[in-house]
Design a protein around this motif. Structure first.
Motif, PDB file in Angstrom:
ATOM      1  N   GLN A 243       8.009 -12.518   1.377  1.00  0.00           N
ATOM      2  CA  GLN A 243       6.846 -12.902   0.578  1.00  0.00           C
ATOM      3  C   GLN A 243       6.191 -11.723  -0.115  1.00  0.00           C
ATOM      4  N   LYS A 244       6.479 -10.512   0.348  1.00  0.00           N
ATOM      5  CA  LYS A 244       6.010  -9.297  -0.324  1.00  0.00           C
ATOM      6  C   LYS A 244       7.162  -8.303  -0.357  1.00  0.00           C
ATOM      7  N   VAL A 245       7.504  -7.871  -1.566  1.00  0.00           N
ATOM      8  CA  VAL A 245       8.631  -6.961  -1.742  1.00  0.00           C
ATOM      9  C   VAL A 245       8.186  -5.813  -2.649  1.00  0.00           C
ATOM     10  N   GLU A 290      -3.109  -9.280  -2.094  1.00  0.00           N
ATOM     11  CA  GLU A 290      -3.615 -10.633  -1.863  1.00  0.00           C
ATOM     12  C   GLU A 290      -2.553 -11.715  -2.025  1.00  0.00           C
ATOM     13  N   GLY A 291      -1.321 -11.338  -2.386  1.00  0.00           N
ATOM     14  CA  GLY A 291      -0.234 -12.299  -2.484  1.00  0.00           C
ATOM     15  C   GLY A 291      -0.086 -12.968  -3.832  1.00  0.00           C
ATOM     16  N   GLU A 292      -0.891 -12.555  -4.811  1.00  0.00           N
ATOM     17  CA  GLU A 292      -0.749 -13.138  -6.146  1.00  0.00           C
ATOM     18  C   GLU A 292       0.567 -12.703  -6.773  1.00  0.00           C
ATOM     19  N   TYR A 293       0.975 -11.467  -6.509  1.00  0.00           N
ATOM     20  CA  TYR A 293       2.301 -10.991  -6.895  1.00  0.00           C
ATOM     21  C   TYR A 293       3.179 -10.969  -5.651  1.00  0.00           C
ATOM     22  N   ARG A 294       4.378 -11.493  -5.788  1.00  0.00           N
ATOM     23  CA  ARG A 294       5.332 -11.426  -4.689  1.00  0.00           C
ATOM     24  C   ARG A 294       6.114 -10.120  -4.721  1.00  0.00           C
ATOM     25  N   VAL A 301       4.733   6.671  -7.307  1.00  0.00           N
ATOM     26  CA  VAL A 301       3.289   6.723  -7.088  1.00  0.00           C
ATOM     27  C   VAL A 301       2.893   5.817  -5.917  1.00  0.00           C
ATOM     28  N   ALA A 302       3.739   4.823  -5.608  1.00  0.00           N
ATOM     29  CA  ALA A 302       3.443   3.897  -4.506  1.00  0.00           C
ATOM     30  C   ALA A 302       4.133   4.299  -3.208  1.00  0.00           C
ATOM     31  N   ALA A 303       4.787   5.472  -3.202  1.00  0.00           N
ATOM     32  CA  ALA A 303       5.609   5.829  -2.045  1.00  0.00           C
ATOM     33  C   ALA A 303       4.832   6.547  -0.947  1.00  0.00           C
ATOM     34  N   ARG A 304       3.602   6.929  -1.201  1.00  0.00           N
ATOM     35  CA  ARG A 304       2.886   7.745  -0.226  1.00  0.00           C
ATOM     36  C   ARG A 304       1.651   7.056   0.317  1.00  0.00           C
ATOM     37  N   GLY A 305       1.601   6.914   1.628  1.00  0.00           N
ATOM     38  CA  GLY A 305       0.374   6.545   2.307  1.00  0.00           C
ATOM     39  C   GLY A 305      -0.045   5.090   2.236  1.00  0.00           C
ATOM     40  N   LEU A 306       0.463   4.336   1.260  1.00  0.00           N
ATOM     41  CA  LEU A 306      -0.011   2.964   1.097  1.00  0.00           C
ATOM     42  C   LEU A 306       0.405   2.094   2.276  1.00  0.00           C
ATOM     43  N   ASP A 307      -0.523   1.301   2.751  1.00  0.00           N
ATOM     44  CA  ASP A 307      -0.282   0.387   3.862  1.00  0.00           C
ATOM     45  C   ASP A 307      -0.562  -1.024   3.365  1.00  0.00           C
ATOM     46  N   ILE A 308       0.498  -1.792   3.120  1.00  0.00           N
ATOM     47  CA  ILE A 308       0.381  -3.153   2.584  1.00  0.00           C
ATOM     48  C   ILE A 308       0.659  -4.139   3.706  1.00  0.00           C
ATOM     49  N   GLU A 309      -0.344  -4.898   4.093  1.00  0.00           N
ATOM     50  CA  GLU A 309      -0.178  -5.867   5.171  1.00  0.00           C
ATOM     51  C   GLU A 309       0.843  -6.930   4.772  1.00  0.00           C
ATOM     52  N   GLY A 310       1.785  -7.207   5.672  1.00  0.00           N
ATOM     53  CA  GLY A 310       2.778  -8.238   5.417  1.00  0.00           C
ATOM     54  C   GLY A 310       3.974  -7.787   4.606  1.00  0.00           C
ATOM     55  N   LEU A 311       4.073  -6.487   4.292  1.00  0.00           N
ATOM     56  CA  LEU A 311       5.216  -5.987   3.529  1.00  0.00           C
ATOM     57  C   LEU A 311       6.390  -5.750   4.483  1.00  0.00           C
TER      58      LEU A 311
END
Length: 452
Positions: A243-245, A290-294, A301-311
């Motif tokens: 559901q999140k990629v 929030e799940g609006e984008y799957r 730029v998204a490779a460091r530190g980000l914590d996405i719930e449900g990924l």
């Protein structure tokens, strides 16, 4: 190591109650070692793999050390990217809410005038990117003489992005008796040299520094021709039903094409890259959270530190430039012991990169193919699976990396199991769809087998 609670570590009741609201009851190893040292006033140099809870390791004691009655800037946290800085800001607001602590972000890409205006509220905690913080210092709109604690998160990336000069200038503006924390997935000689100059008898925290990726993370690769990669991506997402990629693409100019193709096949997607303005980046990331984008198609730029719930699924549509970048891309999933899958889609000429990463990181990459709507292990991979050696278990990850001959067989199997029939059917549908995007119309106009 003993099993600790946050209370055992010295975290006050207001913060432990807030942690309990989010079902966080036991500290991770890096938190158990870092929190007492920070509360004791020690400088800390902490090295721990991605996804182990480093943010709370410094944020909880930092919030506790702030005096809410004093309307002065007491804590400064520096982060290498806007996205990570905003994530830290939200965490600070979440856990500092009960203590009525004023928090402000100072990041590049946002209106500097508005930030100057908010500084007049005298925030006790400031989260910023080094370039913007140094800019505000030069304008004399930010003063650091009251700062008691400076935290530099993902310090290794700051060095990679050329921000070490900004960091050193910022540290010169602070008092010598301030407390300093460096946190990173890797501690390089340059980081250790800076720590030697700026820190006083630091406590060094190392949580399995030899283990570069999470034990709960599965590493897989799929082989296809370059022109089939995006179609392979579509099929992998559908088959995993994630559901999140998060999909990593190396070249910014390719991100829009991948985003458009994902949206056209019904996989809602957004794009995140460094050249986009701050507002756009924040909006895209929020919609993904929030799940609006799957699907989030992103640069590093998204490779460091980000914590996405449900990924649960990270895909390298393009291979990362080196093993270090692979670690941080894959580290967006499989965090805090949760399961995750890191998939690399490679063409036959890129197989050597998988072998290279396997040797460098000491991890095993499993080869998979798509067949009949399922993800399976190729037959020759099963036949050549690592056997026990003298009854002592499987061979090492290094020896289990695909050999050149096995790689050639894998590439052949991948070509034979490629979705040719599915692509032919898709082309037929595309010709019938008058509203298809230009890239699909061009594709439909090409003869079968033509290069894209």
């Amino acid at each position: 190591m003993m099993n600790h609670t946050f209370t055992d570590l010295g975290v006050e009741e207001a913060l432990t109650a807030k942690l309990a609201e989010y079902e966080i009851t036991a500290p991770s190893p890096v938190q158990a070692e870092t929190i007492p040292a920070v509360l004791a006033g020690r400088d800390v140099l902490a090295e721990s793999q991605t996804g182990t809870g480093k943010t709370l390791a410094y944020l909880l004691p930092a919030l506790q050390k702030i005096d809410p009655a004093s309307r002065t800037t007491q804590v400064l946290i520096l982060a290498p990217t806007q996205e990570l800085a905003m994530q830290i800001l939200h965490e600070s607001q979440r856990y500092g809410e009960n203590r009525e602590i004023e928090v402000q972000a100072l990041i590049g890409g946002a209106a500097i005038g508005r930030q100057v205006e908010r500084l007049r509220k005298h925030p006790q905690l400031v989260v910023g990117t080094p370039g913007r913080v140094r800019e505000l210092l030069a304008l004399r709109k930010l003063k650091l003489h009251t700062v008691k604690l400076v935290v530099i998160d993902e310090v290794d990336q700051l060095f990679q992005l050329g921000g070490s000069g900004d960091v050193e200038q910022i540290l010169k503006g602070t008092l010598r008796d301030r407390q300093l924390l460096f946190l990173s997935a890797t501690v390089t000689p340059e980081i250790r040299e800076l720590a030697g100059r700026e820190m006083r008898d630091p406590v060094e925290v190392g949580i399995k520094p030899e283990q570069r990726t999470s034990e709960s993370l599965e590493h897989l690769y799929f082989i296809c021709e370059q022109r089939d990669k995006i179609d392979q991506l579509r099929r992998i997402i559908r088959t995993y039903d994630a559901q999140k990629v998060l999909v990593f693409v190396n070249n910014t100019e390719d991100i829009g094409e991948v985003e458009a193709k994902m949206n056209y096949v019904g996989l809602s997607a957004g794009a995140l890259y460094g050249d986009a303005d701050k507002t756009t980046r924040s909006l895209v990331l929020r919609r993904f959270r929030e799940g609006e984008y799957r699907v989030l198609v992103a640069s590093d730029v998204a490779a460091r530190g980000l914590d996405i719930e449900g990924l649960t699924l990270v895909v390298n549509l393009d291979p990362p430039m080196d093993a270090e970048h692979y670690v941080h891309r894959a580290g967006r999933t499989g965090r805090m012991g949760r399961k995750g899958v890191a998939v690399s889609i490679v063409n036959p000429r890129e197989l050597f990169i998988i072998r290279k990463f396997s040797r460098a990181l000491g991890i095993e990459f499993g080869h998979r193919v798509l067949s009949g709507g399922k993800i399976i292990v190729p037959r020759e991979e099963r036949e050549h699976a690592p056997r026990t050696v003298n009854g002592k278990g499987p061979r090492s990850a290094k020896s289990s990396a695909p050999s050149p001959s096995a790689s050639r067989k894998s590439a052949k199997v991948a070509r034979e199991s490629s979705p040719a029939a599915a692509r032919k059917e898709d082309r037929h549908k595309d010709r019938k769809n008058k509203g298809a995007p230009k890239w699909l119309k061009n594709k439909a106009a090409r003869p079968e087998g033509a290069e894209e």
